[in-house]
Design a protein around this motif. Structure first.
Motif, PDB file in Angstrom:
ATOM      1  N   LEU A 116       0.828  -1.210   0.000  1.00 45.62           N
ATOM      2  CA  LEU A 116       0.000   0.000   0.000  1.00 45.62           C
ATOM      3  C   LEU A 116       0.860   1.257   0.000  1.00 45.62           C
ATOM      4  CD1 LEU A 116      -2.943  -0.791   2.453  1.00 45.62           C
ATOM      5  CD2 LEU A 116      -3.052  -0.472  -0.025  1.00 45.62           C
ATOM      6  N   GLU A 117       1.919   1.259   0.806  1.00 47.43           N
ATOM      7  CA  GLU A 117       2.810   2.424   0.867  1.00 47.43           C
ATOM      8  C   GLU A 117       3.465   2.649  -0.497  1.00 47.43           C
ATOM      9  OE1 GLU A 117       4.571   5.717   2.424  1.00 47.43           O
ATOM     10  OE2 GLU A 117       3.285   4.388   3.624  1.00 47.43           O
ATOM     11  N   ALA A 118       3.916   1.571  -1.142  1.00 45.35           N
ATOM     12  CA  ALA A 118       4.580   1.711  -2.439  1.00 45.35           C
ATOM     13  C   ALA A 118       3.623   2.260  -3.492  1.00 45.35           C
ATOM     14  CB  ALA A 118       5.143   0.360  -2.876  1.00 45.35           C
ATOM     15  N   LEU A 119       2.408   1.705  -3.556  1.00 39.13           N
ATOM     16  CA  LEU A 119       1.431   2.168  -4.553  1.00 39.13           C
ATOM     17  C   LEU A 119       1.011   3.607  -4.283  1.00 39.13           C
ATOM     18  CD1 LEU A 119      -0.788  -1.039  -4.749  1.00 39.13           C
ATOM     19  CD2 LEU A 119       0.642  -0.128  -6.590  1.00 39.13           C
ATOM     20  N   ALA A 120       0.783   3.944  -3.009  1.00 38.76           N
ATOM     21  CA  ALA A 120       0.370   5.304  -2.662  1.00 38.76           C
ATOM     22  C   ALA A 120       1.454   6.319  -3.021  1.00 38.76           C
ATOM     23  CB  ALA A 120       0.025   5.387  -1.180  1.00 38.76           C
ATOM     24  N   GLN A 121       2.694   5.989  -2.751  1.00 36.77           N
ATOM     25  CA  GLN A 121       3.778   6.912  -3.058  1.00 36.77           C
ATOM     26  C   GLN A 121       3.930   7.114  -4.563  1.00 36.77           C
ATOM     27  OE1 GLN A 121       5.359   8.895  -1.095  1.00 36.77           O
ATOM     28  NE2 GLN A 121       4.539   8.030   0.821  1.00 36.77           N
ATOM     29  N   VAL A 122       3.749   6.057  -5.337  1.00 35.81           N
ATOM     30  CA  VAL A 122       3.823   6.208  -6.795  1.00 35.81           C
ATOM     31  C   VAL A 122       2.719   7.144  -7.281  1.00 35.81           C
ATOM     32  CG1 VAL A 122       3.612   5.006  -9.004  1.00 35.81           C
ATOM     33  CG2 VAL A 122       4.932   3.978  -7.156  1.00 35.81           C
ATOM     34  N   LEU A 123       1.496   6.974  -6.755  1.00 40.94           N
ATOM     35  CA  LEU A 123       0.394   7.839  -7.167  1.00 40.94           C
ATOM     36  C   LEU A 123       0.624   9.282  -6.726  1.00 40.94           C
ATOM     37  CD1 LEU A 123      -2.337   8.081  -8.534  1.00 40.94           C
ATOM     38  CD2 LEU A 123      -3.427   7.444  -6.371  1.00 40.94           C
ATOM     39  N   LEU A 124       1.133   9.484  -5.499  1.00 39.75           N
ATOM     40  CA  LEU A 124       1.416  10.836  -5.017  1.00 39.75           C
ATOM     41  C   LEU A 124       2.498  11.496  -5.859  1.00 39.75           C
ATOM     42  CD1 LEU A 124       1.345  10.093  -1.188  1.00 39.75           C
ATOM     43  CD2 LEU A 124      -0.230  11.621  -2.391  1.00 39.75           C
ATOM     44  N   ASN A 125       3.540  10.751  -6.199  1.00 41.22           N
ATOM     45  CA  ASN A 125       4.611  11.313  -7.031  1.00 41.22           C
ATOM     46  C   ASN A 125       4.117  11.600  -8.444  1.00 41.22           C
ATOM     47  OD1 ASN A 125       6.583  11.259  -5.006  1.00 41.22           O
ATOM     48  ND2 ASN A 125       7.122   9.130  -5.445  1.00 41.22           N
TER      49      ASN A 125
END
Length: 469
Positions: free
Chosen positions: A435-444
């Motif tokens: 979840l952290e990895a996917l969320a960070q990709v979307l935020l970036n």
């Protein structure tokens, strides 16, 4: 010979089809709009009534005009009830008070007197019973053209069965906090425990994507000094933060795939998703025009399929849901969330027709179909909503097409996985890493595309609307 001749000449007459008629809910939707908009000062909407009568005369459906009149009368009555509701907090405006109620992450709901209040600044406490002290003030009206009208927005949050927030507690200082007592607050609190191991940015994103509470994203600073929500707006991804058909489709699709593997009767495979949607709207998410529309449309489609009625006609279904939601929340008619949601779906209703006209090489299953379909969906939704996006946000994003094509596969993974983590509660922390990895990709992604140029735009009047598409 005579029979052969008659058979030869009868075929054209037998194949003649009657002229298509408007779905009947369009009459009721026009009646609701023709009653609400003039009552709210938009007198040009009186022109909808001659349009209704013209349709009824042309289609020889006199009952269409009667249905529009009945729906309009009900909508006007609903609006009158909502506008006439007294504000029990008016006598305390300007006073320093201590309030105790249920904090849902967005508003404080009081039980005695029954009212809802905005807390400023927003408390860091999670959902539950809180006691806060501050100065009670009326909400701010719009002070500059095109500026935010807090009072109008708060009024629009109320309906026949929901109180509108009527005051702001300025300098809110939490004096005490307890466990949540409401069913929805307890459910939301359970889901938030599943995201507790995420970074503040990822947790705020999940709360927005799964529960519809975007207040945390408003307060998080982007790398450029603005808010994270501004990044999504400038990147053309603001619709991802509003619970809508995309979120509902992803969750119902994941549930349907699971049910297909179980030995269940065909009707049950549709009725269980319908029951899930009832829980989703009533027991979990923040109610908004977009998620209400998506849930009600999904429920109607699921029930129709369960009873063998097939898929309802899209524009007729959209008009029916518009009628129902505006009878319950009449002031939604003036909110960008309601307008953008329904216009976007009206644009998406054209996608099958557009795809059918494209060369077959462009729509072959695989990456070509995904790319062509993604472009069609994005362009048609943006074309339908462009005037409102420009007028509501003051900018026209130029990065919307590539940003949405890249964000779509991320949402396909992030939304169902985030919901599963929330459903597991404290055990959902086992999904923290993906979840952290996917969320960070979307935020970036939102931050990077948010740095692309945008086309500034002022307030859009009726004369400028036809020029934008």
């Amino acid at each position: 010979m005579m029979e052969r001749a008659l058979g030869r000449h009868a075929a054209p007459f037998q194949s003649a089809q009657p002229a298509p008629r408007l779905p009947w809910p369009i009459y009721t939707a026009l009646g609701v709009l023709g009653a609400l908009l003039p009552a709210l000062g938009y007198f040009w909407a009186l022109a909808l009534w001659p349009l209704v009568l013209a349709f009824a005369w042309y289609e020889r459906r006199s009952w269409g005009g009667v249905a529009a009149l009945i729906a309009g009368a009900l909508a006007f009555g609903s609006l009158s009830v909502v506008q006439a509701r007294p504000d029990p907090l008016t006598p305390w405006h300007g006073a320093v008070v201590t309030l105790r109620g249920e904090w849902d992450g967005q508003f404080l709901t009081l039980h005695d007197p029954p009212a809802r209040v905005v807390l400023s600044p927003r408390p860091a406490e999670r959902r539950g019973e809180v006691s806060v002290r501050g100065r009670l003030l009326p909400p701010r009206e719009r002070t500059v053209p095109g500026g935010f009208d807090q009072a109008a927005w708060l009024r629009s949050q109320g309906g026949l069965v929901a109180l509108a927030p009527s005051a702001v507690l300025v300098g809110a200082e939490v004096r005490g906090a307890g466990e949540a007592s409401g069913v929805k607050s307890r459910t939301q609190g359970w889901f938030e425990r599943g995201w507790a191991g995420l970074s503040p940015e990822a947790e705020a994103l999940l709360i927005g994507l799964e529960l519809g509470d975007r207040s945390g994203l408003n307060e998080l600073e982007s790398q450029d000094g603005g808010s994270v929500r501004d990044d999504f707006t400038r990147a053309g991804l603001a619709h991802l933060l509003a619970l809508s058909g995309q979120h509902v489709t992803l969750l119902v699709g994941a549930l349907s795939l699971l049910l297909l593997r179980l030995p269940l009767p065909p009707a049950t495979r549709f009725l269980l998703p319908a029951a899930f949607l009832v829980f989703y709207l009533a027991g979990l998410v923040q109610v908004s025009p977009s998620v209400t529309r998506a849930v009600l449309m999904g429920m109607v489609v699921a029930v129709a399929l369960a009873f063998g009625r097939g898929r309802p006609e899209p524009l007729g279904l959209l008009a029916l849901i518009a009628t129902v939601t505006l009878l319950a929340f009449p002031l939604w008619v003036l909110t960008p969330g309601f307008q953008l949601s329904f216009l976007a779906v009206a644009g998406l209703a054209l996608v099958p027709g557009v795809m059918a006209r494209l060369p077959q090489d462009w729509t072959r299953p695989g990456w070509r179909q995904y790319l062509t379909g993604g472009v069609a969906v994005t362009l048609l939704a943006q074309a339908a909503t462009l005037p409102l996006v420009a007028g509501s946000f003051g900018v026209i994003p130029l990065a919307g097409l590539p940003a949405n094509l890249l964000a779509a596969p991320l949402m396909t993974l992030l939304v169902p996985l985030g919901f599963l983590a929330g459903l597991l509660g404290p055990l959902g922390t086992v999904l923290t890493w993906p979840l952290e990895a996917l969320a960070q990709v979307l935020l970036n992604l939102a931050h990077w595309f948010g740095r692309w140029p945008v086309l500034p735009w002022g307030a859009v009047g009726p004369g400028a609307t036809p020029l934008l598409p």
